[in-house]
Design an enzyme around this catalytic site. Structure first.
Site, PDB file in Angstrom:
ATOM      1  N   TRP A 107       2.189  16.065  -7.537  1.00 34.69           N
ATOM      2  CA  TRP A 107       2.556  16.133  -6.124  1.00 34.69           C
ATOM      3  C   TRP A 107       1.329  16.478  -5.294  1.00 34.69           C
ATOM      4  CZ3 TRP A 107       6.304  14.693  -3.015  1.00 34.69           C
ATOM      5  CH2 TRP A 107       6.382  15.248  -1.727  1.00 34.69           C
ATOM      6  N   ASP A 212      -5.710  -2.324  -0.913  1.00 34.44           N
ATOM      7  CA  ASP A 212      -4.485  -2.355  -0.094  1.00 34.44           C
ATOM      8  C   ASP A 212      -4.462  -1.161   0.852  1.00 34.44           C
ATOM      9  OD1 ASP A 212      -2.038  -3.183   0.856  1.00 34.44           O
ATOM     10  OD2 ASP A 212      -0.876  -2.481  -0.865  1.00 34.44           O
TER      11      ASP A 212
END
Length: 306
Positions: A107, A212
């Protein structure tokens, strides 16, 4: 790739996936989060079986058909993280459990972008490109640009690679789907034939590319540093990185200035990078439909007229 809107209904996480991790974990709590625009995603608090320590994970889940996509994403994240130039979450696992595929990452605590964030981001991206400079083209395997296939087989030179594996692949796909009209097809064929001239003037050599970099694929962590996620990696001319940045990156001028101050690109890079913007627009045409046809036609015609 700029994605469509996430699903509105909150999916339920099968918490038994955590037992398949190494070492096994037990889910303490989980909650759905944004950031999984193709796949639903969760923040998951787990407890390790070996030492009882707790940690927070980011978990994406999709059908088993996405297992290869997740594996390629993890491979790209690992390659970027190994450069040590910019923060990238190192994958903990990709796995298939039950009827689903999972990608498990540490996380990342995020914060609001602070003054100087984009300058630091520009410098770090330039450092990534410079640290990985070489002459290889493509990647050791095909991977994915969002949910679309991305072809990475090496070609004899960079213009040939862009013509065949980037513009050519997307145009052929669009024609097969009935999305590219004759005008767009003809202009793209002209662009492919003229690719050596269109890309002339670039700095020679290649770098590892994220591939991207739209605004949803970089974060600001809790210390104010940039973080890269969801790559579509390959090795190529670093000007190609600016295709998605220019299209949907939402990066201000100070980002570009910091990049150029760190490792300048040759004059004319803005004109040359229009080909890479076209690649991403064609990909959006193929994924999301004819709403992108006008932009593709306009940019292709502009490139032809240059």
């Amino acid at each position: 790739m700029k994605k469509s809107k996430p699903q509105q209904r909150s999916p339920v996480l099968d918490e038994s996936f955590a037992g398949q991790l190494d070492p096994p974990r037990r889910v303490v709590e989980s909650q759905t989060v944004g950031g999984g625009c193709i796949s639903p995603a969760w923040q998951v608090l787990v407890e390790r079986s070996d030492n009882g320590e707790r940690e927070r994970l980011f978990v994406k889940r999709n059908s088993m058909a996405m297992a290869e996509n997740f594996r390629c994403e993890a491979s790209g994240l690992t390659a970027l993280a190994q450069t040590g130039t910019i923060r990238v979450p190192s994958p903990l696992a990709t796995l298939v459990h039950g009827s689903h595929a999972y990608l498990v990452l540490p996380w990342i605590e995020t914060s609001k972008r602070r003054n100087g964030f984009f300058e630091e981001f520009g410098r770090r991206l330039a450092q990534l490109h410079r640290a990985t400079s070489g002459d290889q083209i493509g990647w050791h395997e095909d991977n994915f640009l969002g949910s679309a296939p991305q072809k990475n087989a090496a070609m004899q030179n960079w213009p040939h690679f862009v013509a065949e594996q980037r513009i050519g692949f997307q145009v052929r796909w669009a024609v097969d789907q009935g999305l590219a009209d004759r005008r767009l097809q003809a202009d793209c064929e002209r662009i492919m034939s003229a690719m050596p001239e269109i890309l002339d003037g670039r700095q020679q050599g290649t770098s590892l590319l994220h591939g991207d970099l739209w605004s949803g694929n970089y974060l600001c962590d809790d210390s104010g540093q940039p973080v890269l996620i969801d790559p579509a990696v390959s090795r190529g001319c670093r000007e190609a990185e600016w295709g998605m940045i220019r299209l949907f990156g939402a990066c201000p001028v100070e980002f570009e200035q910091a990049y150029q101050e760190t490792w300048p690109m040759n004059d004319g890079w803005q004109r040359r990078s229009s080909v890479y913007v076209l690649y991403h627009l064609l990909n959006h045409l193929n994924l999301f439909g004819s709403g992108y046809l006008g932009q593709c036609r306009s940019l292709a015609a502009e490139i032809v007229s240059q």
